[in-house]
Write a protein that holds these residues in place. Structure first.
Motif, PDB file in Angstrom:
ATOM      1  N   PHE A 114       0.864  -1.180   0.000  1.00 53.66           N
ATOM      2  CA  PHE A 114       0.000   0.000   0.000  1.00 53.66           C
ATOM      3  C   PHE A 114       0.903   1.234   0.000  1.00 53.66           C
ATOM      4  O   PHE A 114       1.784   1.355   0.860  1.00 53.66           O
ATOM      5  N   LEU A 115       0.662   2.127  -0.935  1.00 54.58           N
ATOM      6  CA  LEU A 115       1.431   3.362  -1.015  1.00 54.58           C
ATOM      7  C   LEU A 115       0.576   4.505  -0.483  1.00 54.58           C
ATOM      8  O   LEU A 115      -0.302   5.027  -1.173  1.00 54.58           O
ATOM      9  N   ALA A 116       0.810   4.865   0.778  1.00 50.55           N
ATOM     10  CA  ALA A 116       0.050   5.939   1.424  1.00 50.55           C
ATOM     11  C   ALA A 116       0.891   7.210   1.392  1.00 50.55           C
ATOM     12  O   ALA A 116       1.326   7.735   2.418  1.00 50.55           O
ATOM     13  N   LEU A 117       1.109   7.698   0.190  1.00 52.02           N
ATOM     14  CA  LEU A 117       2.066   8.777  -0.059  1.00 52.02           C
ATOM     15  C   LEU A 117       1.395   9.979  -0.708  1.00 52.02           C
ATOM     16  O   LEU A 117       0.338   9.858  -1.322  1.00 52.02           O
ATOM     17  N   PRO A 118       2.023  11.157  -0.624  1.00 56.66           N
ATOM     18  CA  PRO A 118       1.499  12.323  -1.340  1.00 56.66           C
ATOM     19  C   PRO A 118       1.625  12.123  -2.850  1.00 56.66           C
ATOM     20  O   PRO A 118       2.415  11.287  -3.322  1.00 56.66           O
ATOM     21  N   HIS A 119       0.837  12.889  -3.614  1.00 56.52           N
ATOM     22  CA  HIS A 119       0.973  12.802  -5.069  1.00 56.52           C
ATOM     23  C   HIS A 119       2.411  13.144  -5.465  1.00 56.52           C
ATOM     24  O   HIS A 119       3.109  13.860  -4.758  1.00 56.52           O
ATOM     25  N   THR A 120       2.830  12.592  -6.564  1.00 54.21           N
ATOM     26  CA  THR A 120       4.190  12.610  -7.147  1.00 54.21           C
ATOM     27  C   THR A 120       5.088  11.552  -6.518  1.00 54.21           C
ATOM     28  O   THR A 120       6.020  11.088  -7.166  1.00 54.21           O
ATOM     29  N   GLU A 121       4.840  11.166  -5.259  1.00 51.50           N
ATOM     30  CA  GLU A 121       5.704  10.184  -4.603  1.00 51.50           C
ATOM     31  C   GLU A 121       5.278   8.753  -4.935  1.00 51.50           C
ATOM     32  O   GLU A 121       6.116   7.863  -5.059  1.00 51.50           O
ATOM     33  N   GLY A 122       3.975   8.525  -5.088  1.00 54.14           N
ATOM     34  CA  GLY A 122       3.496   7.184  -5.389  1.00 54.14           C
ATOM     35  C   GLY A 122       4.044   6.658  -6.693  1.00 54.14           C
ATOM     36  O   GLY A 122       4.514   5.512  -6.783  1.00 54.14           O
ATOM     37  N   MET A 123       4.010   7.496  -7.738  1.00 53.17           N
ATOM     38  CA  MET A 123       4.416   7.016  -9.062  1.00 53.17           C
ATOM     39  C   MET A 123       5.910   6.691  -9.131  1.00 53.17           C
ATOM     40  O   MET A 123       6.328   5.846  -9.933  1.00 53.17           O
ATOM     41  N   LYS A 124       6.711   7.307  -8.287  1.00 57.23           N
ATOM     42  CA  LYS A 124       8.144   6.988  -8.282  1.00 57.23           C
ATOM     43  C   LYS A 124       8.366   5.532  -7.877  1.00 57.23           C
ATOM     44  O   LYS A 124       9.174   4.817  -8.486  1.00 57.23           O
ATOM     45  N   ILE A 125       7.648   5.084  -6.869  1.00 57.16           N
ATOM     46  CA  ILE A 125       7.806   3.706  -6.402  1.00 57.16           C
ATOM     47  C   ILE A 125       7.134   2.727  -7.359  1.00 57.16           C
ATOM     48  O   ILE A 125       7.664   1.652  -7.648  1.00 57.16           O
ATOM     49  N   VAL A 126       5.944   3.095  -7.860  1.00 62.84           N
ATOM     50  CA  VAL A 126       5.263   2.224  -8.822  1.00 62.84           C
ATOM     51  C   VAL A 126       6.173   1.936 -10.011  1.00 62.84           C
ATOM     52  O   VAL A 126       6.287   0.785 -10.465  1.00 62.84           O
ATOM     53  N   LYS A 127       6.832   2.962 -10.507  1.00 61.70           N
ATOM     54  CA  LYS A 127       7.732   2.790 -11.665  1.00 61.70           C
ATOM     55  C   LYS A 127       8.831   1.783 -11.369  1.00 61.70           C
ATOM     56  O   LYS A 127       9.168   0.928 -12.188  1.00 61.70           O
ATOM     57  N   GLU A 128       9.394   1.864 -10.177  1.00 55.95           N
ATOM     58  CA  GLU A 128      10.498   0.973  -9.805  1.00 55.95           C
ATOM     59  C   GLU A 128      10.033  -0.455  -9.527  1.00 55.95           C
ATOM     60  O   GLU A 128      10.821  -1.395  -9.608  1.00 55.95           O
ATOM     61  N   LEU A 129       8.762  -0.620  -9.191  1.00 57.54           N
ATOM     62  CA  LEU A 129       8.245  -1.946  -8.887  1.00 57.54           C
ATOM     63  C   LEU A 129       7.728  -2.683 -10.116  1.00 57.54           C
ATOM     64  O   LEU A 129       7.333  -3.846 -10.023  1.00 57.54           O
ATOM     65  N   LYS A 130       7.725  -2.046 -11.264  1.00 55.20           N
ATOM     66  CA  LYS A 130       7.204  -2.685 -12.478  1.00 55.20           C
ATOM     67  C   LYS A 130       7.970  -3.968 -12.771  1.00 55.20           C
ATOM     68  O   LYS A 130       9.195  -4.025 -12.686  1.00 55.20           O
ATOM     69  N   GLY A 131       7.223  -5.012 -13.113  1.00 52.98           N
ATOM     70  CA  GLY A 131       7.838  -6.291 -13.438  1.00 52.98           C
ATOM     71  C   GLY A 131       8.175  -7.142 -12.233  1.00 52.98           C
ATOM     72  O   GLY A 131       8.755  -8.223 -12.373  1.00 52.98           O
ATOM     73  N   SER A 132       7.801  -6.691 -11.037  1.00 53.51           N
ATOM     74  CA  SER A 132       8.175  -7.420  -9.815  1.00 53.51           C
ATOM     75  C   SER A 132       7.116  -8.408  -9.343  1.00 53.51           C
ATOM     76  O   SER A 132       7.343  -9.158  -8.401  1.00 53.51           O
TER      77      SER A 132
ATOM     78  N   ASN B  26      -5.790  15.237 -17.244  1.00 54.17           N
ATOM     79  CA  ASN B  26      -6.301  15.806 -16.001  1.00 54.17           C
ATOM     80  C   ASN B  26      -5.255  15.805 -14.898  1.00 54.17           C
ATOM     81  O   ASN B  26      -5.228  16.709 -14.049  1.00 54.17           O
ATOM     82  N   TYR B  27      -4.379  14.801 -14.902  1.00 54.88           N
ATOM     83  CA  TYR B  27      -3.330  14.776 -13.887  1.00 54.88           C
ATOM     84  C   TYR B  27      -2.392  15.972 -14.064  1.00 54.88           C
ATOM     85  O   TYR B  27      -2.104  16.711 -13.122  1.00 54.88           O
ATOM     86  N   GLU B  28      -1.915  16.152 -15.274  1.00 56.91           N
ATOM     87  CA  GLU B  28      -0.934  17.221 -15.505  1.00 56.91           C
ATOM     88  C   GLU B  28      -1.572  18.606 -15.425  1.00 56.91           C
ATOM     89  O   GLU B  28      -0.892  19.585 -15.101  1.00 56.91           O
ATOM     90  N   LYS B  29      -2.864  18.687 -15.638  1.00 58.35           N
ATOM     91  CA  LYS B  29      -3.591  19.949 -15.449  1.00 58.35           C
ATOM     92  C   LYS B  29      -3.622  20.334 -13.971  1.00 58.35           C
ATOM     93  O   LYS B  29      -3.486  21.516 -13.622  1.00 58.35           O
ATOM     94  N   ASN B  30      -3.784  19.356 -13.093  1.00 60.27           N
ATOM     95  CA  ASN B  30      -4.014  19.633 -11.674  1.00 60.27           C
ATOM     96  C   ASN B  30      -2.815  19.408 -10.768  1.00 60.27           C
ATOM     97  O   ASN B  30      -2.806  19.902  -9.638  1.00 60.27           O
ATOM     98  N   TYR B  31      -1.816  18.639 -11.225  1.00 53.99           N
ATOM     99  CA  TYR B  31      -0.708  18.298 -10.346  1.00 53.99           C
ATOM    100  C   TYR B  31       0.636  18.727 -10.931  1.00 53.99           C
ATOM    101  O   TYR B  31       1.134  19.801 -10.636  1.00 53.99           O
ATOM    102  N   CYS B  32       1.215  17.893 -11.783  1.00 51.21           N
ATOM    103  CA  CYS B  32       2.560  18.140 -12.298  1.00 51.21           C
ATOM    104  C   CYS B  32       2.797  17.191 -13.472  1.00 51.21           C
ATOM    105  O   CYS B  32       1.974  16.310 -13.729  1.00 51.21           O
ATOM    106  N   PRO B  33       3.909  17.314 -14.204  1.00 51.64           N
ATOM    107  CA  PRO B  33       4.206  16.331 -15.248  1.00 51.64           C
ATOM    108  C   PRO B  33       4.289  14.919 -14.650  1.00 51.64           C
ATOM    109  O   PRO B  33       4.853  14.723 -13.568  1.00 51.64           O
ATOM    110  N   HIS B  34       3.706  13.961 -15.361  1.00 53.83           N
ATOM    111  CA  HIS B  34       3.649  12.590 -14.841  1.00 53.83           C
ATOM    112  C   HIS B  34       4.887  11.805 -15.258  1.00 53.83           C
ATOM    113  O   HIS B  34       5.359  11.911 -16.398  1.00 53.83           O
ATOM    114  N   LEU B  35       5.421  10.996 -14.330  1.00 51.01           N
ATOM    115  CA  LEU B  35       6.633  10.218 -14.590  1.00 51.01           C
ATOM    116  C   LEU B  35       6.342   8.857 -15.208  1.00 51.01           C
ATOM    117  O   LEU B  35       7.260   8.176 -15.649  1.00 51.01           O
ATOM    118  N   ASP B  36       5.078   8.448 -15.223  1.00 54.70           N
ATOM    119  CA  ASP B  36       4.734   7.093 -15.667  1.00 54.70           C
ATOM    120  C   ASP B  36       3.419   7.088 -16.452  1.00 54.70           C
ATOM    121  O   ASP B  36       2.435   6.470 -16.032  1.00 54.70           O
TER     122      ASP B  36
END
Length: 338
Positions: free
Chosen positions: A72-90, A107-117
């Motif tokens: 479970f990733l109980a993280l602020p936005h931008t932090e969750g996708m960093k870990i999801v990216k690293e866990l791909k294929g696991s 909608n993500y990039e409109k409201n938050y920031c550029p998406h990493l994944d």
């Protein structure tokens, strides 16, 4: 043998609720706790002293891969996708409680920031069980909805195709203080909140687009959404009032009959015969809904526990489905409120 589970971002209110739920789960076992610094779990949450003895470690993806089948990733936005990216294929199943996979890339990039994944957004399943149960069962990445969208969507979806698009939907939402998280800020100090109530980000709150996107994706509607959230002096709980106008051919509907039919097989939706009370849902996984139609003008009232149904217990329900278990396992059903 129990399934080893990790929580990253365990030090927040959502993390504490996840721990409580996992302690009562027959098939999941908390084996990894990650945060930004090392500590003892009982020192972060003194209520857990004598209940669970677990070290909180600096979050490390290599350790998650070695020790978890579910995280479970109980993280602020931008932090969750960093870990999801690293866990791909696991082969680790992920329930992400951040906003990182809940909406379209636009909608993500409109409201938050550029998406990493961006590719991850396409494969993630939106974790509102009542609309995506079958997809969640086969998912490896679930985007757990937030509290405001959960309560608003559950209230509105049964009526979406019946509403006049030219009037859209107005949502007035009120949340307990735990929804603001543990970070210190002037707006959440006791002297600011006690005996007070205020709106914030009226009509511009980023959850407006999440509600609108999933409301229209899951109906044949094309509705605009006006959303105004408020902070109220409660620890937990959420109340939504949604206002809309029915199309002419639906102006005489009995809204409680519509709700009962729409949710007839849903164990955690309760259709009320009077306005919803936060005390009846606080501490539970239930969503209570009530509605009135007056000459084609519709008022829909919904209530949930913002840190449970709006975060942690919804995350556990999603994990239950991902592993083929009964979705009701370990979900709280009795309010602790008097």
């Amino acid at each position: 043998m129990k399934i080893p589970v990790g929580i990253v971002g365990i030090s927040g209110y959502t993390g504490l609720e996840l721990v409580k739920l996992l302690l009562n789960h027959p098939h999941f076992e908390l084996s990894y706790a990650g945060a930004t610094s090392q500590n003892e779990l009982k020192d972060i949450f003194p209520s857990l002293a004598g209940v669970i003895n677990l070290k909180v470690e600096v979050a490390d993806v290599s350790e998650i891969k070695k020790r978890c089948n579910l995280v479970f990733l109980a993280l602020p936005h931008t932090e969750g996708m960093k870990i999801v990216k690293e866990l791909k294929g696991s082969n680790i199943k992920i329930v992400d409680l951040s906003a990182d996979y809940r909406v379209s890339l636009e909608n993500y990039e409109k409201n938050y920031c550029p998406h990493l994944d961006p590719e991850g957004i396409k494969s993630a399943v939106y974790g509102l069980i009542e609309i995506n149960r079958n997809k969640i069962m086969g998912a490896s990445l679930v985007a757990n909805p937030g509290c405001y969208p959960t309560c608003s969507l559950l209230a509105l979806l049964p009526f979406a195709s019946m509403l006049e698009s030219k009037f859209g939907v107005m949502i007035d939402a009120k949340s307990g203080l735990s929804g603001a998280g543990k970070s210190l800020k002037a707006s959440s100090h006791f002297v600011s909140v006690n005996e007070n109530m205020n709106a914030y980000s009226p009509l511009t709150h980023r959850h407006s687009d999440e509600i609108k996107e999933h409301l229209n994706l899951n109906s044949d509607a094309n509705l605009d959404v006006m959303f105004v959230p408020h902070l109220i002096p409660l620890t937990r709980g959420m109340l939504v009032s949604a206002y809309a106008v029915l199309k002419g051919e639906f102006k005489d509907i009995q809204p409680l009959e519509i709700l009962r039919e729409f949710y007839k097989d849903e164990p955690f939706i309760r259709i009320r015969n009077e306005a919803v009370s936060i005390k009846n849902v606080a501490g539970t996984h239930f969503c209570d809904i009530y509605a009135i139609n007056k000459n084609g003008k519709l008022w829909i009232n919904g209530g949930i526990d913002n840190v449970l149904r709006g975060a942690s217990s919804q995350a556990v329900a999603n994990a239950n489905l991902m592993f083929g278990f009964d979705e009701k396992l370990a979900l709280p059903m009795l309010s602790s409120q008097i």
